[in-house]
Design a protein around this motif. Structure first.
Motif, PDB file in Angstrom:
ATOM      1  N   CYS A  95       0.834  -1.212   0.000  1.00  0.00           N
ATOM      2  CA  CYS A  95       0.000   0.000   0.000  1.00  0.00           C
ATOM      3  C   CYS A  95       0.868   1.262   0.000  1.00  0.00           C
ATOM      4  N   VAL A 112      -7.993   5.144  -0.463  1.00  0.00           N
ATOM      5  CA  VAL A 112      -9.242   4.397  -0.276  1.00  0.00           C
ATOM      6  C   VAL A 112      -9.046   2.896  -0.484  1.00  0.00           C
ATOM      7  N   PRO A 114      -6.723   0.494   0.506  1.00  0.00           N
ATOM      8  CA  PRO A 114      -6.318  -0.531   1.481  1.00  0.00           C
ATOM      9  C   PRO A 114      -7.468  -1.289   2.157  1.00  0.00           C
ATOM     10  N   PRO A 115      -8.520  -0.638   2.634  1.00  0.00           N
ATOM     11  CA  PRO A 115      -9.599  -1.428   3.251  1.00  0.00           C
ATOM     12  C   PRO A 115     -10.289  -2.374   2.265  1.00  0.00           C
ATOM     13  N   LEU A 116     -10.458  -1.915   1.031  1.00  0.00           N
ATOM     14  CA  LEU A 116     -11.114  -2.762   0.033  1.00  0.00           C
ATOM     15  C   LEU A 116     -10.246  -3.965  -0.320  1.00  0.00           C
ATOM     16  N   TYR A 118      -7.903  -5.244   1.538  1.00  0.00           N
ATOM     17  CA  TYR A 118      -7.801  -6.098   2.720  1.00  0.00           C
ATOM     18  C   TYR A 118      -8.999  -7.048   2.783  1.00  0.00           C
ATOM     19  N   ALA A 119     -10.189  -6.532   2.518  1.00  0.00           N
ATOM     20  CA  ALA A 119     -11.382  -7.377   2.548  1.00  0.00           C
ATOM     21  C   ALA A 119     -11.286  -8.475   1.488  1.00  0.00           C
ATOM     22  N   LEU A 149     -11.156  -9.128  10.078  1.00  0.00           N
ATOM     23  CA  LEU A 149     -11.306  -7.695  10.337  1.00  0.00           C
ATOM     24  C   LEU A 149     -11.054  -7.359  11.806  1.00  0.00           C
ATOM     25  N   ALA A 153      -7.364  -5.831  12.405  1.00  0.00           N
ATOM     26  CA  ALA A 153      -7.638  -4.390  12.372  1.00  0.00           C
ATOM     27  C   ALA A 153      -6.367  -3.546  12.449  1.00  0.00           C
ATOM     28  N   LEU A 156      -4.938  -3.407   8.974  1.00  0.00           N
ATOM     29  CA  LEU A 156      -5.807  -2.595   8.119  1.00  0.00           C
ATOM     30  C   LEU A 156      -5.618  -1.108   8.405  1.00  0.00           C
ATOM     31  N   PHE A 157      -5.636  -0.739   9.675  1.00  0.00           N
ATOM     32  CA  PHE A 157      -5.457   0.670  10.033  1.00  0.00           C
ATOM     33  C   PHE A 157      -4.055   1.156   9.702  1.00  0.00           C
ATOM     34  N   THR A 160      -3.834   1.710   5.870  1.00  0.00           N
ATOM     35  CA  THR A 160      -4.586   2.908   5.489  1.00  0.00           C
ATOM     36  C   THR A 160      -3.883   4.161   5.992  1.00  0.00           C
TER      37      THR A 160
END
Length: 182
Positions: A95, A112, A114-116, A118-119, A149, A153, A156-157, A160
């Motif tokens: 990322c 925007v 990284p969360p997508l 990651y999922a 998640l 987390a 993910l954080f 991002t």
């Protein structure tokens, strides 16, 4: 059509467009051969560019982060259960690199994504690494995603946050450069 926009662009069979310098065009014309410089855009097999001399497009940034995250996820799933340290390092680095190399106009997309991503990677890792379990496939995948998640987390954080910091630094650098050139 492309020849009217920029005389350095030439259409090639198959619909691809490649940049040709004036000198190369002159050499081709004088030598009677077909001299073509390297394309200025890295061409995707279906004609979509993922990068050029300025850096990566948004699609290229997604591809880079997805590939690095997938490599880390594959190592983690192959060596144990779930996404762990190798995935975390590869995903955050992917990322960060994607945000560092993406075009300026695509910086928002880089923050925007990284969360997508990651999922998506968590779902794939859950499907590949699942050991059966009870319930339907959808129920198992939903539980794997929720677990990824909750447990992941921080990754993910972090991804991002790193993407946002790199994007902000690039944006501020570009603004300072624009102010100095005025």
């Amino acid at each position: 059509m492309w020849d009217t926009l920029d005389p350095r662009l030439r259409a090639h069979p198959g619909g691809s467009v490649r940049a040709v310098s004036s000198r190369a065009a002159d050499e081709a014309a004088t030598a009677g051969g077909r001299t073509v410089r390297r394309p200025s855009v890295v061409e995707h097999p279906h004609g979509h560019g993922v990068g050029d001399r300025r850096g990566l497009t948004a699609a290229g940034a997604v591809t880079l982060a997805l590939l690095l995250g997938a490599v880390g996820g594959a190592v983690d799933v192959a060596t144990g259960r779930g996404l762990r340290v190798v995935f975390a390092i590869c995903f955050v680095l992917g990322c960060a690199l994607a945000t560092l190399l993406v075009h300026r106009e695509d910086l928002k997309a880089a923050v925007v994504m990284p969360p997508l991503l990651y999922a998506v990677l968590a779902l794939v890792a859950g499907a590949v690494g699942s050991s059966g379990g009870s319930g339907s496939f959808v129920t198992r995948e939903t539980l794997e995603l929720v677990q990824a998640l909750v447990i992941g987390a921080p990754v993910l954080f972090s991804a991002t946050g790193v993407a946002a910091v790199v994007a902000l630094a690039r944006w501020l650098s570009d603004r300072r450069r624009a102010v100095r050139t005025r």
